[in-house]
Design a protein around this motif. Structure first.
Motif, short mmCIF file in Angstrom:
data_model
loop_
_atom_site.label_atom_id
_atom_site.label_comp_id
_atom_site.label_asym_id
_atom_site.label_seq_id
_atom_site.Cartn_x
_atom_site.Cartn_y
_atom_site.Cartn_z
N MET A 54 28.72 50.76 46.56
CA MET A 54 29.10 49.84 45.51
C MET A 54 29.96 48.71 46.04
O MET A 54 30.01 47.65 45.45
N GLY A 55 30.64 48.90 47.15
CA GLY A 55 31.52 47.88 47.70
C GLY A 55 30.78 46.61 48.06
O GLY A 55 31.26 45.50 47.83
N MET A 56 29.59 46.75 48.65
CA MET A 56 28.84 45.58 49.08
C MET A 56 28.37 44.77 47.87
O MET A 56 28.39 43.54 47.90
N ILE A 57 27.97 45.45 46.80
CA ILE A 57 27.51 44.75 45.60
C ILE A 57 28.64 43.97 44.97
O ILE A 57 28.47 42.82 44.57
N SER A 58 29.82 44.56 44.90
CA SER A 58 30.95 43.85 44.30
C SER A 58 31.37 42.67 45.18
O SER A 58 31.74 41.61 44.67
N GLU A 59 31.30 42.85 46.49
CA GLU A 59 31.60 41.72 47.39
C GLU A 59 30.59 40.60 47.20
O GLU A 59 30.94 39.41 47.22
#
Length: 136
Positions: free
Chosen positions: A1-6
């Motif tokens: 999920m971190g990459m999507i939020s970034e």
């Protein structure tokens, strides 16, 4: 999920959106300049060159050969430098108009004349010392 939020944060930044708008406007502007070149500039050049369109300028390496019935036996081999020249003219006109737009934009954006920076205190003290030594 971190990459999507970034990625969402990256897309939400104003610079990316401004760049996307600039690309779309630039593409539309390119069409306008191409229409100007094709509709106005190139016909003037064709009139100056005796009615030959710049697109048709070419160097024939091997001419087309036809048989007795008029059917093409060997296709023409040519270097079509006119197409390249037209693309160069398009590019130069687009670059020139963008230069003019940016020059006008920068002139409007230029801040009002700034007040000169105040003289630093150490320089003022040194001047006082110099002036007092001269007075002696």
């Amino acid at each position: 999920m971190g990459m999507i939020s970034e990625f969402k944060e990256f897309i939400a930044r104003g610079n990316v959106i401004d760049l996307a708008v600039a690309v779309v406007i630039g593409a539309a502007f390119g069409k306008i300049v191409t229409a100007l070149v094709d509709g106005i500039v190139m016909p003037v050049i064709a009139a100056l060159t005796g009615g030959v369109s710049v697109d048709d300028w070419k160097y024939v390496v091997t001419p087309q050969q036809l048989d007795a019935s008029g059917k093409e036996v060997v296709a023409e081999l040519s270097i079509r430098y006119g197409l390249f020249l037209q693309s160069v003219i398009d590019f130069v006109l687009v670059a020139f108009v963008i230069f003019l737009v940016l020059k006008a934009y920068n002139r409007m954006r230029k801040p009002a004349a700034e007040a000169p920076a105040a003289t630093p205190e150490d320089v003022l003290l040194l001047r006082e010392i110099r002036d007092s030594l001269r007075a002696r």
